[in-house]
Write a protein that holds these residues in place. Structure first.
Motif, PDB file in Angstrom:
ATOM      1  N   GLN A  38       0.476  -0.698   4.019  1.00  0.00           N
ATOM      2  CA  GLN A  38       0.530   0.444   4.845  1.00  0.00           C
ATOM      3  C   GLN A  38       1.991   0.782   5.019  1.00  0.00           C
ATOM      4  OE1 GLN A  38      -1.544  -0.670   8.707  1.00  0.00           O
ATOM      5  NE2 GLN A  38      -3.271  -1.160   7.420  1.00  0.00           N
ATOM      6  N   ILE A  39       2.370   1.957   4.655  1.00  0.00           N
ATOM      7  CA  ILE A  39       3.707   2.566   4.775  1.00  0.00           C
ATOM      8  C   ILE A  39       3.709   2.928   6.256  1.00  0.00           C
ATOM      9  CG2 ILE A  39       5.553   3.826   3.938  1.00  0.00           C
ATOM     10  CD1 ILE A  39       4.147   3.633   1.141  1.00  0.00           C
ATOM     11  N   ILE A  40       4.457   2.403   6.962  1.00  0.00           N
ATOM     12  CA  ILE A  40       4.395   2.652   8.555  1.00  0.00           C
ATOM     13  C   ILE A  40       5.541   3.312   9.122  1.00  0.00           C
ATOM     14  CG2 ILE A  40       4.060   1.717  10.740  1.00  0.00           C
ATOM     15  CD1 ILE A  40       2.008  -0.130   9.630  1.00  0.00           C
ATOM     16  N   PHE A  41       5.444   4.351   9.885  1.00  0.00           N
ATOM     17  CA  PHE A  41       6.601   4.973  10.587  1.00  0.00           C
ATOM     18  C   PHE A  41       5.545   5.407  11.889  1.00  0.00           C
ATOM     19  CE2 PHE A  41       7.960   6.072   6.049  1.00  0.00           C
ATOM     20  CZ  PHE A  41       9.254   5.124   6.382  1.00  0.00           C
ATOM     21  N   ARG A  71       9.774  -0.268   7.839  1.00  0.00           N
ATOM     22  CA  ARG A  71      10.464  -0.775   6.671  1.00  0.00           C
ATOM     23  C   ARG A  71      10.856   0.182   5.884  1.00  0.00           C
ATOM     24  NH1 ARG A  71      10.415  -4.036  10.053  1.00  0.00           N
ATOM     25  NH2 ARG A  71       9.881  -6.408  10.115  1.00  0.00           N
ATOM     26  N   ASP A  72      12.138  -0.318   5.050  1.00  0.00           N
ATOM     27  CA  ASP A  72      12.562   0.979   4.167  1.00  0.00           C
ATOM     28  C   ASP A  72      12.038   0.723   2.802  1.00  0.00           C
ATOM     29  OD1 ASP A  72      13.804  -1.454   2.663  1.00  0.00           O
ATOM     30  OD2 ASP A  72      15.755  -1.071   3.483  1.00  0.00           O
ATOM     31  N   LEU A  73      12.448   1.624   1.994  1.00  0.00           N
ATOM     32  CA  LEU A  73      11.842   2.037   0.501  1.00  0.00           C
ATOM     33  C   LEU A  73      12.082   0.595  -0.173  1.00  0.00           C
ATOM     34  CD1 LEU A  73      10.669   3.832  -1.674  1.00  0.00           C
ATOM     35  CD2 LEU A  73      13.447   4.051  -2.002  1.00  0.00           C
ATOM     36  N   GLU A  74      12.973  -0.236  -0.107  1.00  0.00           N
ATOM     37  CA  GLU A  74      13.270  -1.203  -1.048  1.00  0.00           C
ATOM     38  C   GLU A  74      12.113  -2.401  -0.497  1.00  0.00           C
ATOM     39  OE1 GLU A  74      14.467  -3.914  -3.806  1.00  0.00           O
ATOM     40  OE2 GLU A  74      14.671  -1.661  -3.411  1.00  0.00           O
ATOM     41  N   PHE A  75      12.026  -2.432   0.751  1.00  0.00           N
ATOM     42  CA  PHE A  75      10.697  -3.450   1.141  1.00  0.00           C
ATOM     43  C   PHE A  75       9.489  -3.092   0.549  1.00  0.00           C
ATOM     44  CE2 PHE A  75       7.445  -4.471   3.933  1.00  0.00           C
ATOM     45  CZ  PHE A  75       7.571  -5.867   4.090  1.00  0.00           C
ATOM     46  N   TYR A  76       9.122  -1.919   0.151  1.00  0.00           N
ATOM     47  CA  TYR A  76       7.967  -1.760  -0.324  1.00  0.00           C
ATOM     48  C   TYR A  76       8.005  -1.899  -1.886  1.00  0.00           C
ATOM     49  CZ  TYR A  76       6.379  -0.267   4.175  1.00  0.00           C
ATOM     50  OH  TYR A  76       6.163  -0.042   5.515  1.00  0.00           O
ATOM     51  N   ASN A  77       9.265  -1.458  -2.300  1.00  0.00           N
ATOM     52  CA  ASN A  77       9.632  -1.439  -3.830  1.00  0.00           C
ATOM     53  C   ASN A  77       9.510  -3.085  -4.477  1.00  0.00           C
ATOM     54  OD1 ASN A  77      10.071  -0.316  -6.329  1.00  0.00           O
ATOM     55  ND2 ASN A  77      12.154  -0.574  -6.072  1.00  0.00           N
ATOM     56  N   CYS A  88      -1.498  -7.644 -10.047  1.00  0.00           N
ATOM     57  CA  CYS A  88      -2.513  -6.754  -9.293  1.00  0.00           C
ATOM     58  C   CYS A  88      -1.982  -5.252  -9.320  1.00  0.00           C
ATOM     59  CB  CYS A  88      -2.483  -7.363  -7.719  1.00  0.00           C
ATOM     60  SG  CYS A  88      -3.290  -8.926  -7.552  1.00  0.00           S
ATOM     61  N   SER A  89      -2.873  -4.484  -8.991  1.00  0.00           N
ATOM     62  CA  SER A  89      -2.405  -3.049  -8.925  1.00  0.00           C
ATOM     63  C   SER A  89      -1.989  -2.993  -7.558  1.00  0.00           C
ATOM     64  CB  SER A  89      -3.656  -2.066  -8.971  1.00  0.00           C
ATOM     65  OG  SER A  89      -4.588  -2.291  -8.386  1.00  0.00           O
ATOM     66  N   PHE A  90      -0.976  -1.859  -7.080  1.00  0.00           N
ATOM     67  CA  PHE A  90      -0.587  -1.657  -6.041  1.00  0.00           C
ATOM     68  C   PHE A  90      -1.058  -0.205  -5.411  1.00  0.00           C
ATOM     69  CE2 PHE A  90       3.132   0.196  -3.459  1.00  0.00           C
ATOM     70  CZ  PHE A  90       3.520  -0.892  -2.751  1.00  0.00           C
ATOM     71  N   LEU A  91      -1.528  -0.258  -4.140  1.00  0.00           N
ATOM     72  CA  LEU A  91      -2.027   0.721  -3.417  1.00  0.00           C
ATOM     73  C   LEU A  91      -1.521   0.874  -2.275  1.00  0.00           C
ATOM     74  CD1 LEU A  91      -4.180   2.741  -3.223  1.00  0.00           C
ATOM     75  CD2 LEU A  91      -5.797   1.041  -2.216  1.00  0.00           C
ATOM     76  N   ALA A  92      -1.158   2.290  -1.600  1.00  0.00           N
ATOM     77  CA  ALA A  92      -0.470   2.200  -0.408  1.00  0.00           C
ATOM     78  C   ALA A  92      -1.249   3.328   0.385  1.00  0.00           C
ATOM     79  CB  ALA A  92       0.943   2.930  -0.562  1.00  0.00           C
ATOM     80  N   SER A  93      -1.525   2.808   1.869  1.00  0.00           N
ATOM     81  CA  SER A  93      -1.897   3.982   2.682  1.00  0.00           C
ATOM     82  C   SER A  93      -0.667   4.622   3.336  1.00  0.00           C
ATOM     83  CB  SER A  93      -2.745   3.096   4.025  1.00  0.00           C
ATOM     84  OG  SER A  93      -3.559   2.518   3.547  1.00  0.00           O
ATOM     85  N   ALA A 103       5.740   6.726  -0.760  1.00  0.00           N
ATOM     86  CA  ALA A 103       4.817   6.422  -1.711  1.00  0.00           C
ATOM     87  C   ALA A 103       5.265   7.138  -3.052  1.00  0.00           C
ATOM     88  CB  ALA A 103       3.574   6.643  -1.251  1.00  0.00           C
ATOM     89  N   GLN A 104       5.498   8.376  -2.879  1.00  0.00           N
ATOM     90  CA  GLN A 104       5.934   9.043  -4.111  1.00  0.00           C
ATOM     91  C   GLN A 104       7.191   8.709  -4.801  1.00  0.00           C
ATOM     92  OE1 GLN A 104       5.856  12.841  -2.425  1.00  0.00           O
ATOM     93  NE2 GLN A 104       3.935  13.525  -2.884  1.00  0.00           N
ATOM     94  N   GLN A 105       8.253   8.323  -4.093  1.00  0.00           N
ATOM     95  CA  GLN A 105       9.435   7.524  -4.510  1.00  0.00           C
ATOM     96  C   GLN A 105       9.215   6.223  -5.195  1.00  0.00           C
ATOM     97  OE1 GLN A 105      11.601   8.325  -0.722  1.00  0.00           O
ATOM     98  NE2 GLN A 105      13.232   8.074  -1.932  1.00  0.00           N
ATOM     99  N   LEU A 106       8.047   5.524  -4.639  1.00  0.00           N
ATOM    100  CA  LEU A 106       7.691   4.298  -5.570  1.00  0.00           C
ATOM    101  C   LEU A 106       6.888   4.699  -6.823  1.00  0.00           C
ATOM    102  CD1 LEU A 106       6.454   2.352  -2.203  1.00  0.00           C
ATOM    103  CD2 LEU A 106       8.554   1.805  -3.629  1.00  0.00           C
ATOM    104  N   GLY A 107       6.656   5.799  -7.022  1.00  0.00           N
ATOM    105  CA  GLY A 107       5.753   6.063  -8.056  1.00  0.00           C
ATOM    106  C   GLY A 107       4.289   5.800  -8.021  1.00  0.00           C
ATOM    107  N   VAL A 108       3.988   5.738  -6.802  1.00  0.00           N
ATOM    108  CA  VAL A 108       2.632   5.397  -6.511  1.00  0.00           C
ATOM    109  C   VAL A 108       1.698   6.743  -6.491  1.00  0.00           C
ATOM    110  CG1 VAL A 108       0.990   4.605  -4.669  1.00  0.00           C
ATOM    111  CG2 VAL A 108       3.232   3.543  -4.760  1.00  0.00           C
ATOM    112  N   ARG A 109       0.632   6.569  -7.694  1.00  0.00           N
ATOM    113  CA  ARG A 109      -0.061   7.529  -7.773  1.00  0.00           C
ATOM    114  C   ARG A 109      -1.447   7.611  -7.230  1.00  0.00           C
ATOM    115  NH1 ARG A 109       3.379  11.287  -8.226  1.00  0.00           N
ATOM    116  NH2 ARG A 109       1.862  12.484  -9.604  1.00  0.00           N
ATOM    117  N   ARG A 110      -1.817   6.465  -6.705  1.00  0.00           N
ATOM    118  CA  ARG A 110      -3.076   6.196  -6.168  1.00  0.00           C
ATOM    119  C   ARG A 110      -2.894   5.956  -4.695  1.00  0.00           C
ATOM    120  NH1 ARG A 110      -7.992   1.959  -7.232  1.00  0.00           N
ATOM    121  NH2 ARG A 110      -6.278   0.531  -6.958  1.00  0.00           N
TER     122      ARG A 110
END
Length: 356
Positions: A38-41, A71-77, A88-93, A103-110
């Motif tokens: 979960q990408i939380i702000f 957390r910042d972008l690098e944490f999720y990266n 495992c595939s990577f999915l983000a809420s 999520a877009q910066q990470l290249g997450v398409r789902r």
């Protein structure tokens, strides 16, 4: 078709990179196909004035807890890379435009849209523009909410996850016959986001009902203090669930149904299957309009002040009086306040003056 098993990391890592990495490794070892973060702000989810809610762990100030989890972008990266290393595939809420941008910066398409955000129409529209696939959870919603969400998220492949938004969810409210009914009615793939306590029973029955994905929360400590810990599975329980689902897929359907009814009792199975009619579950009804989104005042708004994104937002109201539904957002923008509106209050029609 094989069932995708999604391990929901949720808030179980508490913002700690080491714990999050351990969760990913545990999910992969258990046999999960995908890990979801979960990408939380906090400001995208709640107003600071939302106050505290009573959960299993006690009284929690949700806004402060969400701020702690930012957390910042690098944490999720780093989590995305660890998923790749573990196979495992990577999915983000996502919860708003800022988390969508991450999520877009990470290249997450789902992209996953959680149940409380199912009625966040502007977010659905924006997410559908850039995603290759959207997964929408349908807890604390009515059929009309789901239909509206699918309309605004059209143009991109979709998976709908049937869900009961309660923590833990009573197994007898699962109503799993909704899975084939929603698939036939709405013409989309349907899975299950499950919050019941039993590690295998509801996921197994959902699989036999045709679910294409099963999402379950994972924790390293079921006695922990994070929001999801009390109802999440341990790594051992997740492994048990994965084995159970994989074995079911290998058996003839009639034999699998008979086995589950013999093991758990036909009456219990029937209660879990339900009648397949989409309605708010009893455990969800008190939270409808509060857990999901409505239009709230970001700050104090003066009489005759124009309304828009600078002073209003689509948030979960939780302990506050909810406002107008998010599908009225375009009507709100450009209207004027005909009376003072306090910060953190939901906007009502009686607050507004529309000028031609």
């Amino acid at each position: 078709m094989a069932v995708e098993i999604i391990a929901e990391l949720g808030t179980a890592h508490g913002g700690d990179l080491g714990a999050a990495t351990t969760l990913i490794e545990a999910a992969a070892a258990a046999g999960a196909d995908c890990c979801k973060v979960q990408i939380i702000f906090a400001d995208e989810i709640l107003h600071p004035a939302s106050g505290s809610v009573t959960l299993t762990q006690g009284t929690v100030d949700l806004y402060k807890r969400f701020r702690h989890l930012e957390r910042d972008l690098e944490f999720y990266n780093q989590l995305r890379r660890r998923c790749q290393q573990q196979g495992c595939s990577f999915l983000a809420s996502i919860f708003g435009p800022r988390s969508l941008a991450v999520a877009q910066q990470l290249g997450v398409r789902r992209i996953k849209i959680a149940s409380p955000e199912l009625n966040h129409i502007p977010l659905l529209r924006e997410a559908a523009r850039g995603a290759e696939h959207l997964i929408l959870s349908s807890g604390v919603s009515r059929l009309s909410d789901i239909e509206r969400a699918l309309h605004y998220a059209s143009g991109v492949p979709l998976t709908l996850l049937h869900c009961v938004t309660a923590y833990p969810a009573p197994e007898e409210e699962s109503n799993l016959r909704l899975i084939p009914h929603l698939r036939a009615l709405l013409g989309v793939a349907v899975g299950l986001s499950d919050h019941t306590a039993h590690p295998t029973l509801v996921p197994a029955l959902a699989t036999l009902c045709g679910a294409i994905a099963i999402e379950k929360h994972l924790t390293l400590d079921s006695q922990g203090t994070e929001l999801d810990d009390p109802f999440a599975l341990s790594p051992l329980q997740l492994s048990e669930m994965c084995r159970s689902i994989r074995k079911l897929a290998e058996r003839p359907a009639a034999e699998a149904w008979a086995s589950l009814k013999e093991q758990y009792g036909e009456q219990r199975v029937e209660r879990i299957l339900g009648d397949g009619i989409k309605r708010l579950a009893a455990s969800e009804e008190p939270h409808y309009g509060h857990t999901n989104r409505s239009i709230m005042a970001l700050r104090d708004i003066a009489v005759d002040e124009a309304l828009g994104a600078h002073n209003c937002a689509i948030l979960r109201s939780e302990g506050r009086l909810p406002g107008l539904a998010p599908h009225h957002w375009d009507s709100i923008c450009g209207a004027f306040a005909q009376q003072p509106i306090a910060a953190g209050c939901g906007l009502q029609w009686s607050d507004l003056l529309v000028r031609q």
